[in-house]
Design a protein around this motif. Sequence first.
Motif, PDB file in Angstrom:
ATOM      1  N   THR A 212       0.832  -1.202   0.000  1.00  0.00           N
ATOM      2  CA  THR A 212       0.000   0.000   0.000  1.00  0.00           C
ATOM      3  C   THR A 212       0.869   1.256   0.000  1.00  0.00           C
ATOM      4  OG1 THR A 212      -1.629  -1.233   1.303  1.00  0.00           O
ATOM      5  CG2 THR A 212      -1.954   1.125   1.155  1.00  0.00           C
ATOM      6  N   THR A 216       0.796   4.139  -2.822  1.00  0.00           N
ATOM      7  CA  THR A 216       0.544   5.508  -2.351  1.00  0.00           C
ATOM      8  C   THR A 216       1.657   6.444  -2.817  1.00  0.00           C
ATOM      9  OG1 THR A 216      -0.642   4.713  -0.400  1.00  0.00           O
ATOM     10  CG2 THR A 216       0.225   6.948  -0.294  1.00  0.00           C
ATOM     11  N   MET A 308      -3.831   5.782   3.981  1.00  0.00           N
ATOM     12  CA  MET A 308      -3.347   5.546   2.610  1.00  0.00           C
ATOM     13  C   MET A 308      -4.465   5.115   1.663  1.00  0.00           C
ATOM     14  SD  MET A 308       0.490   3.948   3.069  1.00  0.00           S
ATOM     15  CE  MET A 308       0.099   2.631   4.237  1.00  0.00           C
ATOM     16  N   ALA A 311      -5.237   7.584  -1.077  1.00  0.00           N
ATOM     17  CA  ALA A 311      -4.475   7.507  -2.331  1.00  0.00           C
ATOM     18  C   ALA A 311      -4.966   6.355  -3.203  1.00  0.00           C
ATOM     19  CB  ALA A 311      -2.987   7.347  -2.030  1.00  0.00           C
TER      20      ALA A 311
END
Length: 544
Positions: A212, A216, A308, A311
């Motif tokens: 992740t 991001t 996150m 994003a």
Amino acid sequence: MSSTHSVLLTTAAANDASEHRPLIITLFAAFVLATLAITIWAGRQTRSAADFYAGGRQFTGFQNGLAISGDYMSAASFLGIAGAISLFGYDGFLYSIGFLVAWLVALLLVAEPLRNSGRYTMGDVLAYRMRQRPVRTAAGTSTIVVSIFYLLAQMAGAGVLVSLLLGITSDGGKIAIVALVGVLMILYVTIGGMKGTTWVQMVKAVLLIAGTLLITFLVLLKYGFNVSELLGKAAENSGKGAAFLEPGLKYGLTPTSKLDFLSLGIALVLGTAGLPHILIRFYTVPTAKAARKSVNWAIGIIGAFYLMTIALGFGAAAIVGPAEIIASNKAGNTAAPLLALHIGGVDSAGGAILLAVISAVAFATILAVVAGLTLASSSSFAHDIYANVIRKGQATEKEEVRAARYATVLIGIVSIGLGAMARDLNVAGLVALAFAVAASANLPTILYSLFWKRFTTQGALWSIYGGLASSVLLVLFSPVVSSKPTSMFPGVDFAWFPLENPGLISIPLGFLLGWLGSLLSKEEPDRGKYAELEVKSLTGVGAH
């Protein structure tokens, strides 16, 4: 973007994946083999019921916090929330907020008292001051039902994910994928028990956060680390304009949708403290202090992850576009993998590699969570129902663990069947249903048992069965199951309950029934036992 163009792009994505299928299969196989090796290693150290159910209570606060994060950040978090944000903007992000805030309830009200009061399951806490057989049966039943609801979401996520990667479009192929996940889940639990499951969850948490973080970083890099520019592009590409970044796109258009949002919020915030696979994690640490510390670590890790998701979701809206996401999966579950493909380049090896890596991480997420859920439900069956109800406390530890393994196989088979039917539903929405059932049936009983001296066996039974029956019944007759194109059975309409989440009705009903059942009970509460439980839950004196 036209629907034809989006279909062509999705087909291109599948073709791009097919060119690099050996890489994709290798990554998947490497993860599965690595986690099976960990499970077999841990299984060799599982010698007692305490090892199988609670990992021998040997994990530190940090390790357990990492494992809780791995257990909690499920397919709903990675696939479902990203999809919800990419399609509904601000309203989709409400899932992230709800899932995170819920941890405060777990930390402040449940983690430490539960660790001090129980041994392996929620049923241990209830049975301490009430009649053993009826409350353990109710607790076991509730645990299994909640776990199966949660398992549906993971199975649906697995089917969508692997279908996208391997280019499988037939229903038979998707069902075969769900069955494969079920078989792996059964192997993890029957061989490794809590030790194996915990290590798999820790590995998965690290992989998910790393994956992740990578996506991001790449999304923010594309927009010069200017979040406003990212959000602006997402709003523009969504076709909804400024409304995409404001409340009301999914919840707020009608009075019913506003009530649905309220229902969802209540279920998300209260549900975590009643989830069986989260509750059993508090028993894997040696002390209440370690239980508290593990929740603190979990809040930090999970909080970073949910931040996150901004994003992931808005990035998918800006870069991929809602039309292509819906063309791939109408519930939006493929938003994160498609974002990985686009950010790396649709027609490039980089895009295929990133898609394969992110999808392998998501698959790891699913396997770890289903193992935790299956362990929670099989443990509750073996410890509460088999050992203490059927065998009346006369079962040996060996027999109890054997019963848990048999239960794992049975629960796995049921989950495969139901997961096959739920494969086209949004996984975040499915998990929200599990939260509603947990908050309706489990949470009132736990809180009353820990903090109300007049609570009785009848109150516990009314609360568990009433909350369970009302929440499941309302789900069955809601738009989740029928009447809408995105329903489990879209071709029929028997939905008389208008809300997609039953929490607004079933959670207050669970609390009301627990209170009413206790007041109308002829049974005199054992004040001495309550005093003992109070001291034990608050101080840890006499805790296992």
